[in-house]
Each structure stands twice: as C-alpha cells, then as structure tokens.
Write a protein that holds these residues in place. Sequence first.
Motif, PDB file in Angstrom:
ATOM      1  N   UNK A 158      13.240  14.406   7.325  1.00 29.53           N
ATOM      2  CA  UNK A 158      14.018  13.162   7.280  1.00 29.53           C
ATOM      3  C   UNK A 158      13.196  11.969   7.748  1.00 29.53           C
ATOM      4  N   UNK A 159      13.867  10.936   8.261  1.00 24.55           N
ATOM      5  CA  UNK A 159      13.177   9.705   8.643  1.00 24.55           C
ATOM      6  C   UNK A 159      12.054   9.946   9.648  1.00 24.55           C
ATOM      7  N   UNK A 160      12.220  10.915  10.530  1.00 17.95           N
ATOM      8  CA  UNK A 160      11.207  11.175  11.561  1.00 17.95           C
ATOM      9  C   UNK A 160       9.848  11.486  10.955  1.00 17.95           C
ATOM     10  N   UNK A 161       9.853  12.207   9.848  1.00 19.35           N
ATOM     11  CA  UNK A 161       8.607  12.694   9.254  1.00 19.35           C
ATOM     12  C   UNK A 161       7.868  11.623   8.450  1.00 19.35           C
ATOM     13  N   UNK A 162       8.446  10.454   8.327  1.00 22.43           N
ATOM     14  CA  UNK A 162       7.832   9.413   7.509  1.00 22.43           C
ATOM     15  C   UNK A 162       7.497   8.163   8.317  1.00 22.43           C
ATOM     16  N   UNK A 163       7.550   8.303   9.644  1.00 19.66           N
ATOM     17  CA  UNK A 163       7.223   7.164  10.503  1.00 19.66           C
ATOM     18  C   UNK A 163       5.761   6.766  10.335  1.00 19.66           C
ATOM     19  N   UNK A 164       4.873   7.747  10.267  1.00 19.23           N
ATOM     20  CA  UNK A 164       3.446   7.457  10.171  1.00 19.23           C
ATOM     21  C   UNK A 164       3.088   6.724   8.884  1.00 19.23           C
TER      22      UNK A 164
END
Length: 271
Positions: free
Chosen positions: A221-227
Amino acid sequence: MAEQHAAGAEGIHPTNDPGTPGGSVDPQSGADSAAPTRRARRGGSRKSQKATGGWGAVREIAIVVVLALLIAFVAKTFLIRGYYIPSGSMEQTLELDDRIFVNVLGARTGHIDRGDIVVFDDTQGWLPEAPAARTNPVRQGLEFVGLLPDSSQQALVKRVIGVGGDHVTCCDASGKVSVNGKALDEPYLYPGAAPSDFPFDVTVPEGKFFVLGDHRNASADSRYHIETGTQFVSEQDVVGTAFVTAWPLDRFRFLHNPEDVFADVPAPARP
C-alpha cells in the motif's frame, strides 16, 4: 384486384342487387361478385397486421435493449460499479474472489472520509503491468456501458487512513498507527497482523489520501511507495467507496465505515 382498380377509377356503378353496392351479380349463379374482393381485402388486412405486429415486436425488443444499455451506462458512470477482489490485502474485511459494489456518486461529490474502503485506478504504477487483454468491439461496448470491467485500467482497493493535511505516523510506543497524534485502535486488522512492520512518517497533501490494506503484512500500500514519491492517492483516481460485499452469498453484508476508530482524531494542523 381489377375490380378494385376499376371501381376506384370509374366510380361506383349500380348493380342488379341493390343490397350489394359497388358489386355486380353473376347472372348465372346469382353470387355476389364483390364477395371475393371483400375476402381478399380481409386477407390482405390480416397479412398486414401480422407484418406490422412482427415489426412492432422487434422494435419493442430494440427499445428495451437500448434502455437497458443506457441505464447500465448511467449506473456505471454516476451510481455504482462492481469489482472482484483478486488478492488478500484487505483480509478479513474483504476476501479473495469477493464481489463488491462501489458507490461512485459519493466519490464524485467529494464525500470520502478516514476509514472508507476505496477503489482507485492505478495511475501511478503500483501494480505490475498487466498482459494485453484480448478485446473485440462487443467487449469494448460492454465495457463502455459497465457490463464488463474495463480491461485497459487496473484498480486497487484499500482503506483510507489519512486525508488532506493529516500527519500519519507509525509506530508509537504501543506499535500503533497515529493520525495527527492520535493512536488508532484498528479492529479491522487481520488477526495477528501488526499495524505496520516498519516505521513511516508522512503528511498528506490536500486532494490526496494515504491508504493501507487491512492485512498489513500482505498489502503493498502507500507505505511501500514512500521512497518513490507515489505514496498518495489522488482524489481524481478514486472510483468510489465500497459499500457491500455481494458475492458469495454466504458473505453478503454491507460495509460500514468504523467511524469510532477515527472519532477522536483531531483536525490536522494548518500552516
């Protein structure tokens, strides 16, 4: 038909039998020669009615089909759409192969809150590229009116945790996700799953959402696309909010926003 033409061209002639105007009497048989003409007319009328009735039935069916397609298109565009769940990222709220219906109208009027389950188009490449689907004019037409899912567009389903202006972090001392400093007790989490397996700290821009799956250790989810800077979902990409699990029948139920989870979250700090 010659008699009909003659009568039409030359007017009505008197006959030997005053009871049969427009006809004549066969002097040998005394039969009314106008009778075959009347029978021919009645036969032609019946054939005409049959032909008209057949065309009328076809026309009625065509009208019903057009209206059904129009209703389906309007429903798909402005009211509801159907989706199936292809992964376990939202377990146990939504399970693999569940069929859900999504409220499109709510998304279009901007009524999306923390806790809502949203379906959104994958415009940022969260999912791997799907193989090209075979298509044809019939399928394209059915996709257009909403009777089949759009094969050209991939979609995801997640729960909204943060809205525009929210400061979303994880994890506090108890391992929970916090929104604007308020730790969340999340009863919808998959049993045994942690709120997050790794820390994060984001502030959601206006017009965006920060979304997480209920099965956190099985949800990219959103966590995995912060970088990559693609962690926020745009309002324009949201198709709608899921409101019912319709299939299988033993899992039929309405989906409610757990408002009590977010009831004490303070308003985001404004600059």
